[in-house]
Design an enzyme around this catalytic site. Structure first.
Site, PDB file in Angstrom:
ATOM      1  N   GLU A  90       0.819  -1.217   0.000  1.00 47.01           N
ATOM      2  CA  GLU A  90       0.000   0.000   0.000  1.00 47.01           C
ATOM      3  C   GLU A  90       0.849   1.262   0.000  1.00 47.01           C
ATOM      4  O   GLU A  90       0.349   2.348   0.264  1.00 47.01           O
ATOM      5  CB  GLU A  90      -0.917  -0.004   1.232  1.00 47.01           C
ATOM      6  CG  GLU A  90      -1.872  -1.186   1.270  1.00 47.01           C
ATOM      7  CD  GLU A  90      -2.488  -1.424   2.647  1.00 47.01           C
ATOM      8  OE1 GLU A  90      -3.359  -2.307   2.752  1.00 47.01           O
ATOM      9  OE2 GLU A  90      -2.088  -0.731   3.608  1.00 47.01           O
ATOM     10  N   HIS A 147      -5.003   4.197  -3.149  1.00 48.58           N
ATOM     11  CA  HIS A 147      -3.659   4.602  -3.573  1.00 48.58           C
ATOM     12  C   HIS A 147      -3.262   3.855  -4.837  1.00 48.58           C
ATOM     13  O   HIS A 147      -3.529   2.659  -4.970  1.00 48.58           O
ATOM     14  CB  HIS A 147      -2.626   4.307  -2.479  1.00 48.58           C
ATOM     15  CG  HIS A 147      -2.680   5.254  -1.330  1.00 48.58           C
ATOM     16  ND1 HIS A 147      -3.634   5.159  -0.339  1.00 48.58           N
ATOM     17  CD2 HIS A 147      -1.900   6.322  -1.003  1.00 48.58           C
ATOM     18  CE1 HIS A 147      -3.445   6.131   0.542  1.00 48.58           C
ATOM     19  NE2 HIS A 147      -2.402   6.843   0.167  1.00 48.58           N
ATOM     20  N   LYS A 174     -10.407   9.324   0.286  1.00 46.31           N
ATOM     21  CA  LYS A 174      -9.073   9.779  -0.100  1.00 46.31           C
ATOM     22  C   LYS A 174      -8.605   9.045  -1.353  1.00 46.31           C
ATOM     23  O   LYS A 174      -8.795   7.833  -1.476  1.00 46.31           O
ATOM     24  CB  LYS A 174      -8.082   9.545   1.036  1.00 46.31           C
ATOM     25  CG  LYS A 174      -6.644   9.966   0.711  1.00 46.31           C
ATOM     26  CD  LYS A 174      -5.708   9.639   1.866  1.00 46.31           C
ATOM     27  CE  LYS A 174      -4.253   9.949   1.499  1.00 46.31           C
ATOM     28  NZ  LYS A 174      -3.313   9.508   2.569  1.00 46.31           N
ATOM     29  N   SER A 235       6.408  11.461   4.564  1.00 52.94           N
ATOM     30  CA  SER A 235       5.883  10.099   4.589  1.00 52.94           C
ATOM     31  C   SER A 235       5.452   9.623   3.213  1.00 52.94           C
ATOM     32  O   SER A 235       5.047   8.477   3.044  1.00 52.94           O
ATOM     33  CB  SER A 235       4.693  10.010   5.553  1.00 52.94           C
ATOM     34  OG  SER A 235       3.612  10.799   5.088  1.00 52.94           O
TER      35      SER A 235
END
Length: 257
Positions: A90, A147, A174, A235
């Site tokens: 991920e 993602h 998101k 990050s």
């Protein structure tokens, strides 16, 4: 900025309000590093702090994670804390947790009362209702994320992912994707603009890497409610220092609407 039809209030922060929120990540390897990063980031006054716990070496120790999260809460004061664990697949760090162990960790941390939001991948499908139930039980907001670190899907697919997140019970949807061209960056922004008309929850979207950095600054004009900025350490690819993001947002949101 186009306000989401159903903005989310977390502590004193409105996500999906008139201006995008700034979220800064904490990526320390141990409790000492995590707490020091939290202190330094808190001084910079972001709207949100994200603890990327996949960087935490003691991630298998649920009680250590919960204890560290409570200490973070004491430092952060009223700044909401977003708890995130990403596997290597991920885009996160190599972790030794099974999905079932990760969900048990989520429950322990939610029960601690230290976190306000929890990020979970949309790809986990059948496990989402389990996570939705436990976040609801403890009053934690659920962010369902998509993602893609390889490419940027079509506008239609991105809108569909955000719609799916809402249908699965997310409080916030998101989407973060990797651009190969400037056209891909435009696709992400167009998808955000379209999704904010169709989806009733706040959106967080970004195009990653240097090519997509503009979306971390101007995404709010298209409907992205949060941008991730570097407080101490990055990050994800393309994150910009929080001071620069704050300056740019003040100009863009003043003159760009």
């Amino acid at each position: 900025m186009a306000i989401a039809k159903r903005a989310v209030r977390v502590r004193n922060v409105l996500i999906g309000g008139d201006e995008p929120c700034i979220c800064a990540p904490v990526v320390g390897a141990d409790a000492k590093q995590v707490l020091e990063e939290t202190r330094q980031i808190t001084e910079k006054k972001p709207h949100l702090i994200e603890w990327r716990a996949d960087f935490f070496e003691a991630i298998r120790d649920e009680q250590e994670v919960a204890a560290t999260s409570r200490k973070m809460r004491a430092i952060a004061g009223d700044i909401p804390i977003l708890f995130t664990v990403r596997s290597e697949q991920e885009g996160g760090q190599p972790i030794s947790l099974t999905e079932e162990e990760k969900i048990r960790l989520f429950e322990t941390v939610c029960e601690s009362g230290a976190i306000d939001l929890l990020d979970y991948e949309l790809a986990h499908g059948t496990r989402i209702p389990i996570v939705r139930e436990l976040t609801s039980r403890y009053g934690v907001r659920l962010v369902l994320s998509y993602h893609n670190f390889d490419h940027t899907p079509s506008k239609e697919e991105l809108v569909a992912k955000m719609r799916q997140a809402e249908q699965c019970g997310a409080d916030i949807a998101k989407a973060a994707v990797m651009p190969k061209t400037r056209g891909d960056v435009l696709t992400l922004l167009q998808a955000t603009e379209e999704a904010r008309k169709e989806v009733d929850i706040p959106l967080i979207t970004m195009s990653m890497g240097a090519l997509g950095a503009i979306t971390r600054l101007a995404g709010g004009l298209f409907g992205s409610a949060v941008t991730f900025a570097v407080g101490r350490q990055s990050s994800a690819p393309g994150q910009i220092p929080i001071e620069d993001v704050r300056t740019a947002l003040s100009v863009i949101m003043t003159y760009g609407q």
